[in-house]
Structures are given as structure tokens and as C-alpha cells.
Design a protein around this motif. Structure first.
Motif, PDB file in Angstrom:
ATOM      1  N   ALA A  32      -3.210   5.383  -1.149  1.00 58.27           N
ATOM      2  CA  ALA A  32      -4.442   4.602  -1.246  1.00 58.27           C
ATOM      3  C   ALA A  32      -5.675   5.486  -1.114  1.00 58.27           C
ATOM      4  N   GLN A  69       0.811  -1.219   0.000  1.00 55.02           N
ATOM      5  CA  GLN A  69       0.000   0.000   0.000  1.00 55.02           C
ATOM      6  C   GLN A  69       0.838   1.261   0.000  1.00 55.02           C
ATOM      7  N   ARG A 125      -8.640   6.357  -3.829  1.00 57.56           N
ATOM      8  CA  ARG A 125     -10.074   6.182  -3.546  1.00 57.56           C
ATOM      9  C   ARG A 125     -10.838   7.455  -3.894  1.00 57.56           C
ATOM     10  N   ASP A 185      -7.548   0.628  -5.250  1.00 58.13           N
ATOM     11  CA  ASP A 185      -8.209   1.718  -4.535  1.00 58.13           C
ATOM     12  C   ASP A 185      -9.031   2.606  -5.459  1.00 58.13           C
TER      13      ASP A 185
END
Length: 114
Positions: A53, A6, A57, A23
């Protein structure tokens, strides 16, 4: 050899493996789901720290909202993920903005709980 989970490198690295989840796609799928349910005003609550991440998103959510007629996205960043700080940021947002969301999306589980 190194394995990073990540994260992404700030400089070119050799002999490394980078593992990350989808993500961007996860954010896009979440936005599509709440928009399909009828929400049109989305609020994304995220940490002020620019984790790759969480940024992905947000980018995924934004990519869907920008294509959806009549949908809007507001983003608020919180300094830490504590319940008190998150709720204070939400109170300030609701007190200073005419943007009342149909759905609140969060960058991670800690923020969602808060």
C-alpha cells in the motif's frame, strides 16, 4: 477460502479474495492537491518496510510529480514509525540535504503524527 486485506500474494493462490484501496490514486490525488496549493518540493516520509500500500502511494505521488514542471520529490525511509525515530530521520535529512520541502507527505497516520 481466504480473504486478504491490503496485501498481495507472493505466489499464485486459488480460492482467495484480495481487497485493497486505491493507494496509487490516493497518492496521486494528494500530490495534485499540494501542488495545486503551490508546493513544488515534496518530501515523502515512509516506513523502510516495503508494504504494498505504501509503495503504491509513493508511486502515485511520483507519477504526478514527474509530470509537473518544476516539481521535485525526495523520499526518506524510517526504520520504525515511532516519534523519536521519525523525528531523528527528519533532523538528519534536513541537516544533510539542501532539499527543504514545501510539503511533507507521509506513508501512514503514525508517521504523519510523528
Amino acid at each position: 477460502p481466504l480473504i486478504f486485506i491490503q496485501d498481495r500474494p507472493l505466489v499464485a493462490l486459488r480460492d482467495c479474495l484480495f481487497i485493497s484501496q486505491e493507494d496509487f490514486k490516493g497518492g496521486a490525488m494528494l500530490a495534485e492537491h499540494v501542488l495545486d496549493l503551490g508546493a513544488r518540493r515534496l518530501l515523502f516520509v515512509r516506513s523502510a518496510v516495503d508494504w504494498p500500500a505504501v509503495q503504491e502511494r509513493q508511486n502515485g505521488i511520483r507519477s504526478v510529480v514527474e509530470k509537473w514542471h518544476g516539481a521535485n520529490l525526495a523520499v526518506i525511509k524510517v526504520e520504525d514509525e515511532s516519534i523519536d525515530t521519525t523525528q531523528k530521520a527528519l533532523r538528519e535529512h534536513f541537516g544533510n540535504s539542501s532539499f527543504l520541502p514545501d510539503a511533507i507527505l507521509c506513508g501512514n497516520d503514525n508517521l504523519a503524527v510523528a
